[in-house]
Design a protein around this motif. Sequence first.
Motif, PDB file in Angstrom:
ATOM      1  N   UNK A 319       0.828  -1.195   0.000  1.00 31.20           N
ATOM      2  CA  UNK A 319       0.000   0.000   0.000  1.00 31.20           C
ATOM      3  C   UNK A 319       0.865   1.248   0.000  1.00 31.20           C
ATOM      4  N   UNK A 320       0.567   2.154  -0.938  1.00 30.29           N
ATOM      5  CA  UNK A 320       1.284   3.416  -1.022  1.00 30.29           C
ATOM      6  C   UNK A 320       0.329   4.581  -0.910  1.00 30.29           C
ATOM      7  N   UNK A 321       0.825   5.797  -1.002  1.00 27.76           N
ATOM      8  CA  UNK A 321      -0.033   6.973  -0.853  1.00 27.76           C
ATOM      9  C   UNK A 321      -1.076   7.115  -1.949  1.00 27.76           C
ATOM     10  N   UNK A 322      -0.835   6.536  -3.122  1.00 26.66           N
ATOM     11  CA  UNK A 322      -1.781   6.670  -4.233  1.00 26.66           C
ATOM     12  C   UNK A 322      -2.469   5.361  -4.590  1.00 26.66           C
ATOM     13  N   UNK A 323      -2.381   4.366  -3.715  1.00 25.82           N
ATOM     14  CA  UNK A 323      -3.023   3.081  -3.983  1.00 25.82           C
ATOM     15  C   UNK A 323      -2.088   1.928  -3.712  1.00 25.82           C
ATOM     16  N   UNK A 324      -2.340   0.791  -4.405  1.00 25.17           N
ATOM     17  CA  UNK A 324      -1.590  -0.436  -4.167  1.00 25.17           C
ATOM     18  C   UNK A 324      -0.724  -0.786  -5.368  1.00 25.17           C
ATOM     19  N   UNK A 325       0.444  -1.337  -5.088  1.00 25.82           N
ATOM     20  CA  UNK A 325       1.279  -2.001  -6.080  1.00 25.82           C
ATOM     21  C   UNK A 325       1.308  -3.486  -5.746  1.00 25.82           C
ATOM     22  N   UNK A 326       1.082  -4.336  -6.746  1.00 25.52           N
ATOM     23  CA  UNK A 326       1.069  -5.781  -6.559  1.00 25.52           C
ATOM     24  C   UNK A 326       2.129  -6.437  -7.428  1.00 25.52           C
ATOM     25  N   UNK A 327       2.923  -7.316  -6.820  1.00 26.48           N
ATOM     26  CA  UNK A 327       3.969  -8.041  -7.545  1.00 26.48           C
ATOM     27  C   UNK A 327       3.914  -9.509  -7.147  1.00 26.48           C
ATOM     28  N   UNK A 328       4.016 -10.394  -8.129  1.00 29.32           N
ATOM     29  CA  UNK A 328       4.026 -11.839  -7.869  1.00 29.32           C
ATOM     30  C   UNK A 328       5.471 -12.295  -7.690  1.00 29.32           C
ATOM     31  N   UNK A 329       5.729 -12.966  -6.563  1.00 32.40           N
ATOM     32  CA  UNK A 329       7.061 -13.477  -6.247  1.00 32.40           C
ATOM     33  C   UNK A 329       7.049 -14.996  -6.194  1.00 32.40           C
ATOM     34  N   UNK A 330       8.189 -15.595  -6.520  1.00 35.59           N
ATOM     35  CA  UNK A 330       8.409 -17.025  -6.281  1.00 35.59           C
ATOM     36  C   UNK A 330       8.954 -17.178  -4.869  1.00 35.59           C
ATOM     37  N   UNK A 331       8.409 -18.150  -4.134  1.00 35.28           N
ATOM     38  CA  UNK A 331       8.819 -18.391  -2.748  1.00 35.28           C
ATOM     39  C   UNK A 331       9.165 -19.857  -2.586  1.00 35.28           C
TER      40      UNK A 331
END
Length: 405
Positions: A319-331
């Motif tokens: 969550x940032x000041x202008x909304x959300x950034x979503x990133x898919x990671x390998x775990x």
Amino acid sequence: MRKYRLSVSPNVSRTVSSFVSPLVSLLAVGCGDTSSQMMPPPPAPTYLAVTASDFAAGSGTLSLLDPETLQLQKAIDQIDPSSTVRAADKKLYVLDSSHGSLRVYDAADNFKSPKDYPLRKNGIVDAIQGNPHDIYVDSAHGRAFVTLYGSFGSTQVKATTALAVLDLGNLAAGISSFVTLNVGATDSDANPDASQLVGCGDSLYVLLQDLDRNNGYKPAGSGRLAKLSLSNPTTATYIPLAGENPTAMSIFAGCDEAIVGSAGDQLGGMLSGKSGVERVDLRNGKTLGLVVTDATLGGNVSTLDASDLQHVFADVSIKGPSGYNNTVFAIDAAAKSKGLALLGPMNYVPAVAVLGGRLVVLSGGKANPGQLKPGLYLGTATGMALPSEPIDFGLPPSSVALVSR
């Protein structure tokens, strides 16, 4: 937590699929010979069924994509924008959470003549208050289970009504009965927030988020798994989880272990170290603890899927000041390590799924500057980065299921 205008948490499992694999019959060939060669027929085609939604315009569509040829049958039907698709027995089941209804499509007629059914129980739960979240079809016993999340302000969905049972032979009757689920000890709203359904063997697992609606949907402690016997689904047992606000789970072959992702206080964007990715011992009914926390990931896990312990694919929401950034990671859950970023950033990721051996990522919402376009991203489930150009459905995709024809 459930976003009311979006469909989340696809019902996918690595062990028990939400669709029935085509039966392989043997065909005899040869003539005028005492011996015959037995040849299997070609496998039935499979499709990715994808819902897509434009909430601003109030429109939604259902499309079919051939993952082999990438041939797209766009908008085979118009649906409510708040819809979720699941598949079983060569049928598609689309939950309409706005109106509390179920639409069923059959491959036998090329998915062209769907039928609609209400999801209500007169005098107990009105369809408009149910907000159905997920469905699991148990063909062997002629039943289907639907989690009711409860619409905003609903008082009808509670411990005794959060898990509905449908009679597959009489869907027109609506909800036939309920399975009572208990509420977390510190949750004051009487609603267990039942979300994803995953079946494995004779067991059905229900993800309970235990969010307190009287406290801004913040977690009321850690989440839980409710476990039911499909042979006799009258009483649930419970597995306490380590993570708060569990959002998705994947069960491995043998039904002994699961991976669960949890989002914690995702609305607040808080990283408390009390959510992330955890391993769960299903055989002994206990969590093995968080293998990677939200603090280590740098964000909240909104959804995930896995093919094995070394290949877990999780969407991390920041969550940032202008909304959300979503990133898919390998775990790597065995090594307890966060791997490479496979795709991102995106505005919203309603689903990450391993389907038919492929990794499917849905990018939804409206892309902000610097974010990837909405669409379906398709790649290998090996930990390699996905192609950065999506398949376009006309509208941002919101849910996906694999169906055979």
